[in-house]
Design an enzyme around this catalytic site. Structure first.
Site, PDB file in Angstrom:
ATOM      1  CE  LYS A  95     -83.195 -24.864  19.665  1.00 18.72           C
ATOM      2  NZ  LYS A  95     -84.041 -25.404  20.760  1.00 18.72           N
ATOM      3  CD  GLU A 117     -81.431 -24.058  27.501  1.00 21.75           C
ATOM      4  OE1 GLU A 117     -82.054 -24.241  26.437  1.00 21.75           O
ATOM      5  OE2 GLU A 117     -81.700 -23.138  28.283  1.00 21.75           O
ATOM      6  CB  SER A 383     -85.173 -27.261  12.700  1.00 17.58           C
ATOM      7  OG  SER A 383     -84.236 -28.329  12.751  1.00 17.58           O
TER       8      SER A 383
END
Length: 398
Positions: A95, A117, A383
């Protein structure tokens, strides 16, 4: 169609085939136009590109390793499994690649505040860290259900200076957090940038976020070539779809490389308690974009279920829908039970605790490896790391 470059197939801006678009209130159209123009200028600005490259290297910690999971491979006994170690990036997941890019873009645009968010909390933490780094204030919207199961990340966001805004409407998960963030943006659009965390939403977000995540695939392609050549398979989990499209995109032109996106099968497709949009969804519109959506017979958005908060979302990025329609990427589902088993397997064989989202990809890669010959190679996008999931796992074992 030119899906090896990702260009829009029908020539209409903001669309991937029939998917995508800009379905938003009129009050946001000017903000999206401003963002599109600014992003195009940002990508051509030598100073901005240099600063982003430096931040990815020195702040994020890129490149991340392409790691041969030797013990897991021996356990499976067949194809070789490699892990793209996004769990080693700063803040613990992929991210941060998009967050630092958009935060720098927001500063470039003269914005003073970022909103975001988050579901699993990884995007929230990445946004909070990126905002702190570039000197912008930060508010993160998070459903109270996700706050409860991701307490460590709530604390991390607050430590990084962000205000975590509780969302108690609807299912109190990611979908509702996005709703509240959009409401905030509508009311404060002039000085605020909405740092959307996945390849979702109205144009230009799906393209912009994908491009910030492309670094994953660019590195993987170079690292694989040096280590063993071209991968036979790429496997990644798919919630909104940013980590997966980040890995897949630069391999789309390599037809010999097979790609598999793994959705959250929850308690099983037949149970109705899952987040597998391609298994149980239909084409619809949610949060400004046209894609596959889980909805009931009345057209209302269904509540989703996944043991992983980051995959617990009723729609998927429009480019994924396009690539599935063109049969370039295959999508499968992995249940909570299978993901939890893979979580423990990777932890015990490799000493690597994966995020529950990533464990879905590991689970499918293990199943796939058992069917392939020893000469084949699979790259799994790991991830994120699983520290954030320990409180939720503790509750599951009570």
């Amino acid at each position: 169609m030119k899906n090896n470059t990702g260009k829009i197939s029908n020539g209409v801006k903001g669309y991937f085939g029939q998917f995508g678009g800009t379905f938003v209130p009129e009050t946001l159209m000017s903000a999206l136009s401003e963002l599109e123009v600014a992003y195009a200028a940002f990508t051509k600005d030598p100073k901005a590109k240099k600063e982003l490259k430096m931040l990815l290297r020195d702040f994020v910690g890129r490149p991340t390793a392409l790691y041969f999971a030797e013990n897991l491979t021996k356990h499976v006994g067949r194809a070789k499994i490699y892990l793209k170690r996004e769990d080693l990036a700063h803040t613990g997941a992929h991210k941060i690649n998009n967050a630092i890019g958009q935060a720098l873009l927001a500063k470039y645009m003269g914005k003073t505040r970022i909103i975001a968010e988050t579901g699993a909390g990884q995007h929230g933490v990445a946004t909070a860290a990126a905002a702190a780094k570039v000197g912008l204030s930060c508010d993160v919207y998070m459903g109270t259900v996700d706050m409860e199961r991701q307490k460590p990340n709530v604390l991390r966001m607050r430590l990084l200076g962000a205000t975590v805004r509780e969302v108690q409407s609807g299912s109190r998960t990611l979908k509702d957090a996005i709703n509240e963030a959009i409401r905030d943006w509508v009311a404060n659009v002039e000085g605020t940038h909405y740092l959307l965390g996945s390849v979702l939403g109205p144009h230009p977000y799906p393209t912009m976020v994908r491009n910030f995540q492309r670094v994953i695939g660019i590195e993987t392609k170079r690292q694989a070539k040096s280590a063993f050549g071209t991968p036979d398979y790429l496997v990644a989990c798919v919630g909104g779809g940013s980590n997966s499209i980040g890995l897949f995109y630069d391999f789309l032109g390599d037809r010999q490389v097979k790609m598999i996106g793994v959705e959250a099968g929850g308690l099983g497709i037949k149970s109705g308690k899952h987040a597998a949009r391609f298994m149980g969804g239909e084409i619809g519109i949610l949060h400004g974009t046209k894609s596959f959506v889980l909805e009931n017979d009345d057209g209302q958005i269904m509540e989703t279920h996944s043991v992983s908060a980051g995959l617990d979302y009723p729609s998927v990025g429009p480019e994924h829908s396009f690539l599935r329609e063109k049969n370039r990427i295959k999508y499968v589902a992995v249940t909570d039970k299978e993901a939890l088993a893979a979580f423990h397997l990777l932890s015990e064989t490799e000493g690597i605790i994966p995020a529950l989202e990533s464990a879905h990809a590991v689970a499918h890669a293990v199943k796939l490896a058992k069917k392939l010959s020893k000469g084949k190679t699979i790259v799994v996008n790991l991830s994120g790391r699983g520290d954030k999931d320990l409180p939720a796992l503790e509750k599951l074992h009570e």
